[in-house]
Write a protein that holds these residues in place. Structure first.
Motif, PDB file in Angstrom:
ATOM      1  N   ALA A 156      63.656 -42.724 -30.851  1.00  0.00           N
ATOM      2  CA  ALA A 156      62.386 -42.238 -30.302  1.00  0.00           C
ATOM      3  C   ALA A 156      61.236 -43.034 -30.897  1.00  0.00           C
ATOM      4  O   ALA A 156      60.430 -42.506 -31.671  1.00  0.00           O
ATOM      5  CB  ALA A 156      62.233 -40.752 -30.599  1.00  0.00           C
ATOM      6  N   PRO A 157      61.133 -44.326 -30.582  1.00  0.00           N
ATOM      7  CA  PRO A 157      60.085 -45.159 -31.185  1.00  0.00           C
ATOM      8  C   PRO A 157      58.675 -44.661 -30.906  1.00  0.00           C
ATOM      9  O   PRO A 157      57.765 -44.929 -31.693  1.00  0.00           O
ATOM     10  CB  PRO A 157      60.342 -46.533 -30.560  1.00  0.00           C
ATOM     11  N   GLN A 158      58.505 -43.911 -29.827  1.00  0.00           N
ATOM     12  CA  GLN A 158      57.172 -43.389 -29.516  1.00  0.00           C
ATOM     13  C   GLN A 158      56.692 -42.362 -30.534  1.00  0.00           C
ATOM     14  O   GLN A 158      55.490 -42.051 -30.597  1.00  0.00           O
ATOM     15  CB  GLN A 158      57.169 -42.774 -28.100  1.00  0.00           C
ATOM     16  N   LEU A 159      57.614 -41.834 -31.353  1.00  0.00           N
ATOM     17  CA  LEU A 159      57.252 -40.820 -32.343  1.00  0.00           C
ATOM     18  C   LEU A 159      57.045 -41.388 -33.738  1.00  0.00           C
ATOM     19  O   LEU A 159      56.787 -40.632 -34.679  1.00  0.00           O
ATOM     20  CB  LEU A 159      58.327 -39.724 -32.379  1.00  0.00           C
ATOM     21  N   VAL A 160      57.125 -42.701 -33.886  1.00  0.00           N
ATOM     22  CA  VAL A 160      56.879 -43.307 -35.201  1.00  0.00           C
ATOM     23  C   VAL A 160      55.496 -42.948 -35.736  1.00  0.00           C
ATOM     24  O   VAL A 160      55.353 -42.653 -36.939  1.00  0.00           O
ATOM     25  CB  VAL A 160      57.088 -44.833 -35.149  1.00  0.00           C
TER      26      VAL A 160
END
Length: 300
Positions: free
Chosen positions: A230-234
């Motif tokens: 879930a790279p958008q949640l980094v």
């Protein structure tokens, strides 16, 4: 956004404040975002941690020894960022007990001899506390370190042992259990990424070279059974990590602990599902890798 799938409860068992966000922060953010109920149980307050900000070093164990309560508040703020419910093993706020056990420090340090050091805790007693907590919470999933404690810290290893002992006590009622690992390919990719992205810092950061050794939680690529990507949640994970300011410096896509070694916030975390009674992997190495920790009952 939350979906219409059944609401599940996940518990992440960690040794010290900040471990939860460093190793599973992305996964916790993912399941909060999906509308599930996420909890963290921390086994100590991290009293022996090395303090990074000079203005806070008076809190350290070798000076005022007030770091534990401070890190407890850092944990509160970090979990508020993630939307996660948090507890400490054996805490009793009504009587002023913040934690039953104390941070043992690194292997071989004098702090391990403290009578309340978690690494030396009676396994049956600590597991009994955790088993009682599990019975009350009734999670669907429990996540903790592998048998090496990720990188060999005595409290991490003890957290693994206590968690597996508590799960075994639940027998057939035990939830699905996972240990945190990193596939070798990811570790190699992360070092290559760091080499191209780590900028100047004060003090300067060390970027591990390709040939440097890896911690024991870096495993062959066919070992992890489940992944969360879930790279958008980094940015959410990074914001939570920044609340642990005594322990971590956070940069754009990476961070460093007091050892000043750069580590990537990669947007992915990996796990191996284990038998809650034996700790052995459930699936044979090389089996198809599942997406998410609810794949055992249909991920949503």
């Amino acid at each position: 956004m939350p979906d219409a799938s059944p609401r599940r409860r996940l518990l992440f068992v960690h040794a010290h404040p900040d471990d939860e966000t460093l190793t599973t922060g992305l996964t916790m953010a993912h399941y909060v975002d999906a509308g599930h109920d996420v909890h963290v149980l921390t086994c100590t307050l991290g009293e022996e941690g090395e303090v990074i900000p000079p203005q806070l070093r008076h809190l350290a164990a070798d000076r005022e020894d007030r770091l534990g309560p401070w890190r407890r508040e850092e944990l509160r703020r970090a979990m508020d960022r993630l939307g996660v419910t948090h507890s400490v093993l054996g805490e009793d706020p009504d009587s002023g007990v913040l934690s039953r056990y104390r941070d043992s420090g690194m292997a071989g340090t004098p702090s391990a001899a403290h009578p309340d050091a978690f690494a030396g805790a009676d396994l049956a007693h600590a597991a009994g506390l955790l088993a009682a907590y599990l019975r009350a919470l009734e999670p669907d999933v429990v996540v903790t370190y592998d048998e090496h404690g990720g990188y060999g810290h005595p409290d991490h290893i003890q957290t693994h042992r206590v968690t597996l002992e508590a799960l075994a006590a639940l027998g057939a009622q035990a939830p699905a259990a996972y240990c945190i690992v990193t596939p070798q390919a990811w570790a190699v990719q992360d070092r290559a990424w760091l080499a191209g992205h780590v900028g100047p810092a004060d003090p300067p950061l060390h970027v591990p070279a390709p040939g440097e050794g890896y911690p024991p939680s870096v495993v062959p690529d066919d070992v992890p059974s489940h992944v969360v990507e879930a790279p958008q949640l980094v940015p959410v994970q990074a914001a939570a990590l920044a609340e642990h300011a005594t322990q971590v410096r956070v940069f754009d896509g990476y961070y460093a602990l007091s050892n000043d070694i750069a580590a990537r916030l990669s947007g992915r975390e990996a796990f191996v599902r284990v038998d809650p009674c034996t700790g052995r992997p459930v699936a044979a190495a090389g089996a198809a890798r599942h997406t998410g920790l609810l794949a055992h009952e249909g991920e949503r």
